[in-house]
Design a protein around this motif. Structure first.
Motif, short mmCIF file in Angstrom:
data_model
loop_
_atom_site.label_atom_id
_atom_site.label_comp_id
_atom_site.label_asym_id
_atom_site.label_seq_id
_atom_site.Cartn_x
_atom_site.Cartn_y
_atom_site.Cartn_z
N CYS A 130 9.00 -6.05 -0.46
CA CYS A 130 9.29 -4.22 -0.44
C CYS A 130 9.98 -3.73 0.45
CB CYS A 130 8.04 -2.81 -0.99
SG CYS A 130 7.02 -2.49 0.06
N ALA A 131 10.62 -3.13 0.08
CA ALA A 131 11.53 -2.60 1.77
C ALA A 131 10.63 -1.94 2.40
CB ALA A 131 12.74 -1.47 1.30
N PRO A 132 10.37 -1.81 3.67
CA PRO A 132 9.58 -0.76 4.33
C PRO A 132 9.92 0.30 4.17
CG PRO A 132 10.69 -2.54 6.01
CD PRO A 132 11.04 -3.02 4.27
N GLY A 133 8.77 0.99 3.88
CA GLY A 133 9.35 2.65 3.53
C GLY A 133 9.08 2.77 1.97
N THR A 134 8.28 1.71 1.06
CA THR A 134 8.49 1.84 -0.16
C THR A 134 6.51 2.85 -0.23
OG1 THR A 134 10.07 0.10 -0.73
CG2 THR A 134 8.13 0.96 -2.15
N GLY A 135 6.99 3.79 -1.52
CA GLY A 135 5.74 4.37 -1.78
C GLY A 135 5.17 3.54 -3.21
N PHE A 136 3.91 3.22 -3.25
CA PHE A 136 3.21 2.52 -4.76
C PHE A 136 2.29 3.76 -5.32
CE2 PHE A 136 5.44 -0.68 -2.63
CZ PHE A 136 6.07 -0.93 -4.09
N VAL A 137 1.38 3.86 -6.73
CA VAL A 137 0.83 4.76 -6.97
C VAL A 137 -0.02 3.20 -7.41
CG1 VAL A 137 -0.56 5.76 -8.57
CG2 VAL A 137 1.59 6.83 -7.22
N LEU A 138 -1.35 2.98 -6.98
CA LEU A 138 -2.43 2.24 -7.39
C LEU A 138 -3.10 2.58 -8.41
CD1 LEU A 138 -3.78 0.69 -4.04
CD2 LEU A 138 -1.78 -0.05 -5.33
N ASP A 139 -2.87 2.23 -9.75
CA ASP A 139 -3.76 2.31 -10.81
C ASP A 139 -4.93 1.76 -11.27
OD1 ASP A 139 -1.53 3.50 -12.13
OD2 ASP A 139 -1.70 2.64 -13.98
N TYR A 140 -6.38 2.53 -11.26
CA TYR A 140 -7.95 1.78 -10.78
C TYR A 140 -7.83 0.86 -12.08
CZ TYR A 140 -13.06 1.94 -10.94
OH TYR A 140 -14.06 1.58 -10.83
N HIS A 141 -8.26 -0.03 -11.51
CA HIS A 141 -9.22 -1.53 -12.65
C HIS A 141 -7.80 -1.93 -13.36
CE1 HIS A 141 -12.27 -3.33 -13.02
NE2 HIS A 141 -11.90 -3.43 -14.48
N SER A 142 -6.84 -2.06 -12.36
CA SER A 142 -5.37 -2.52 -12.77
C SER A 142 -4.46 -2.96 -12.31
CB SER A 142 -3.84 -1.64 -13.62
OG SER A 142 -2.96 -2.15 -13.92
N GLU A 143 -3.77 -4.23 -12.60
CA GLU A 143 -2.56 -4.69 -11.13
C GLU A 143 -1.01 -3.72 -10.95
OE1 GLU A 143 -4.15 -7.59 -9.55
OE2 GLU A 143 -5.69 -7.68 -10.70
N LYS A 144 -1.74 -2.38 -12.58
CA LYS A 144 -0.25 -2.49 -12.14
C LYS A 144 0.04 -1.06 -10.67
CE LYS A 144 2.58 1.58 -14.71
NZ LYS A 144 2.16 2.13 -15.62
N MET A 145 1.42 -1.81 -10.12
CA MET A 145 1.46 -0.54 -9.03
C MET A 145 2.84 0.09 -9.68
SD MET A 145 0.85 -3.16 -5.91
CE MET A 145 -1.19 -4.40 -5.46
N THR A 146 2.50 1.60 -9.40
CA THR A 146 4.31 2.23 -9.60
C THR A 146 4.89 2.84 -8.37
OG1 THR A 146 2.97 2.99 -12.40
CG2 THR A 146 4.96 3.89 -11.21
#
Length: 92
Positions: free
Chosen positions: A66-82
């Motif tokens: 990703c480009a530096p400065g990108t934010g994600f939310v991690l889903d618990y017990h999943s591979e998903k990163m929003t």
């Protein structure tokens, strides 16, 4: 090559990724961030830590891609990163 300041942070409080003002502040910091999703909150510390260790290879890969400065939310017990923000702006 990673330069000083190209930090990747993993804040553990899921509330800080939800508010408009806090999301904007994180965006303006320029840090790549992986926030815990809401389902992390009720889990004990060691469970949260084991989930981060499990996700670590995906976090490293995503941080490199990703480009530096990108934010994600991690889903618990999943591979998903929003994705919730990019260097260009906040996600809708």
């Amino acid at each position: 090559m990673v330069q000083e300041g190209d930090w990747v942070v993993i804040p553990t409080d899921p509330r800080i990724s939800r508010g408009k003002a806090t999301k904007r502040a994180w965006h303006e910091s320029g840090h790549t961030a992986f926030f815990f999703g809401d389902e992390f909150a009720p889990r004990k510390f060691l469970v949260q830590a084991s989930e981060v260790v499990r996700l670590w290879p995906q976090i490293v890969l995503k941080a490199r891609e990703c480009a530096p400065g990108t934010g994600f939310v991690l889903d618990y017990h999943s591979e998903k990163m929003t994705e919730i923000y990019t260097p260009e702006g906040l996600a809708v």
